[in-house]
Design an enzyme around this catalytic site. Sequence first.
Site, short mmCIF file in Angstrom:
data_model
loop_
_atom_site.label_atom_id
_atom_site.label_comp_id
_atom_site.label_asym_id
_atom_site.label_seq_id
_atom_site.Cartn_x
_atom_site.Cartn_y
_atom_site.Cartn_z
N SER A 152 31.95 45.29 40.13
CA SER A 152 32.27 45.23 41.55
C SER A 152 33.77 45.37 41.77
CB SER A 152 31.71 43.94 42.15
OG SER A 152 31.82 43.93 43.55
N ASP A 305 34.83 49.37 47.71
CA ASP A 305 35.20 48.88 46.39
C ASP A 305 34.64 49.81 45.31
OD1 ASP A 305 32.54 48.18 46.68
OD2 ASP A 305 32.75 46.20 45.77
N ASP A 307 32.15 50.01 43.23
CA ASP A 307 30.74 50.41 43.22
C ASP A 307 30.19 50.64 44.62
OD1 ASP A 307 30.78 47.64 43.76
OD2 ASP A 307 28.76 47.37 42.98
N ASP A 309 29.69 48.91 47.39
CA ASP A 309 28.77 48.04 48.11
C ASP A 309 29.49 47.15 49.12
OD1 ASP A 309 29.92 46.24 46.34
OD2 ASP A 309 28.02 45.47 45.56
#
Length: 565
Positions: A152, A305, A307, A309
């Site tokens: 993340s 960010d 990834d 999400d």
Amino acid sequence: MDDKLTQQDARVRELPPLWRCLDADTAAEIDALEDRPDELYDCFYRDLSFGTGGLRGIMGVGPNRMNLYTVRKATFGLARYLLQVDPEAARAGVVIAHDSRHHSGKFAREAAGTLLSQGIKAYVFPSLRPTPELSFAVRELGAAAGIVITASHNPSAYNGYKIYSSNGVQILPEAAAAIAREIGGFSDMRAVARLPETGEALLLGEALDSAYVSALLAQVLNPEDIASQADMPILYTPLHGAGEPMVRRTLAGAGFTNVQVVPEQVSPDGDFPTVALPNPEDPAAFSLALQQAKQLGSELILGTDPDADRLGVFVRMEDRFASLSGNQLGCLMLSYLLENGKWGTRPLVVKTIVSTGMARAICADHGVKLLDVLTGFKYIGDAAERHPECKFVFGFEESFGYLTGDAVRDKDAVGAALLTAEMAAHYRARGQTLLDALAALYRKYGYYKECLQTLTLPGVSGLARLDALMARLRAQPPETLGGLLVVRETDYLQGGDLPISDVLLFELERDAWVCVRPSGTEPKLKLYAGVRETSAEASAERLEALSSDVAALIEQAGPAAPQSA
């Protein structure tokens, strides 16, 4: 080895020689740590903890690090679990995606190979994809599970491994515990040192991408507003992550024609060279974007960010830009969806217990059911699945996670970017901005304001201090905070309507509240606070008083300085 290391437990003395035999690169890494006994100890003194977030840790050698062997071991555990609980798991398969971090692609391939060695079909995205697209793919393909290789918004030294259930929701504690037990069954890493060649993974690509984008575009409520404001200048930054292709494609598909990107941050790069931390919650991550937005005349800045999400947003306010907090953007989205969508007779909204109380006021105004769940977006996705009798409208958490519709069951910054741009176009067509819309919400529902303070206490001693503070708060809960009486205390370790969790919630007079919980992924204590007053000034004053008392609670844990967010 150094005398200090030889005094440590037998596990740390025995494991490095075993790992040194796995491959030449691992042996070289261990040799390089010989003169750093503390670091070597940290690499080997325990296994990397597997929890409801899967694995997350620093990349390196040893069982307490992210490496190809810990990835294989976790995947063996997942494979064993799936074959026990789902007779169709081998046929249904597992979908695997990864982000832009170092070794993410390699870890994804290792996970696929491990699944294939156990007779389970593996679907793999050959290049990086947003985490929400993984959730979508699991649902779309009817897969038994999903794996995403990502840490993340953590620093570049980290990587991670997240597992999704067949419904596209991150695994819940019960499944995580069962998988952890299977992982714990491996006592010798040599068992996963070499895997048999057992077929090829199935590659996913354009068909899934198109289906995902189409599902997001189908959620647009006011296409005529986008058409009338197609040239609205938007600046987007993926912060060196996985978001750029899907975010730009989705915005273009909706009709936005003037979307530019921060060129220095477009290329995927696991070093994240232009930011200290690739976290859209941190305003510093937008430094380059803010500079360029002023030069380009952008009206809206979007940032995701690594990834993709989580979404951060800045809005032009005359000659400067104002950031929107996760609570503010969540309430703007919620209000817009309820006012413009047709949701039938049983709409459902879900938020976490540490997110703003304004959401409850908005839902009450529209006669919509609102559920509060524990922190962690998996609980939002699970709530949507557990209420099939309702039409899921929206879910959000204060930490920049948002979801609407039924295509995905995890926070989705690609869909959130589209919704934010649509809202901006809608209000722009009426001579307003998102800030004007937010001001209207405050006037209507009250001036809600929230803050978060964190305390980082790493190491075994730090965890002990955090545990001691939580025990003290349970034994001697505060009677007042910020000059307000505590009217109700909820200890989620005692169960109740929500799963058991190490969380304390103090509800105060005048709709104020404080929530205290240890982080589930980092050695941190998080203290949230929220207030509601009749003016912005009164709200700020009340929150400052409450924050001061919250800081005093933090000081009970030790001398480390708290951080505000």
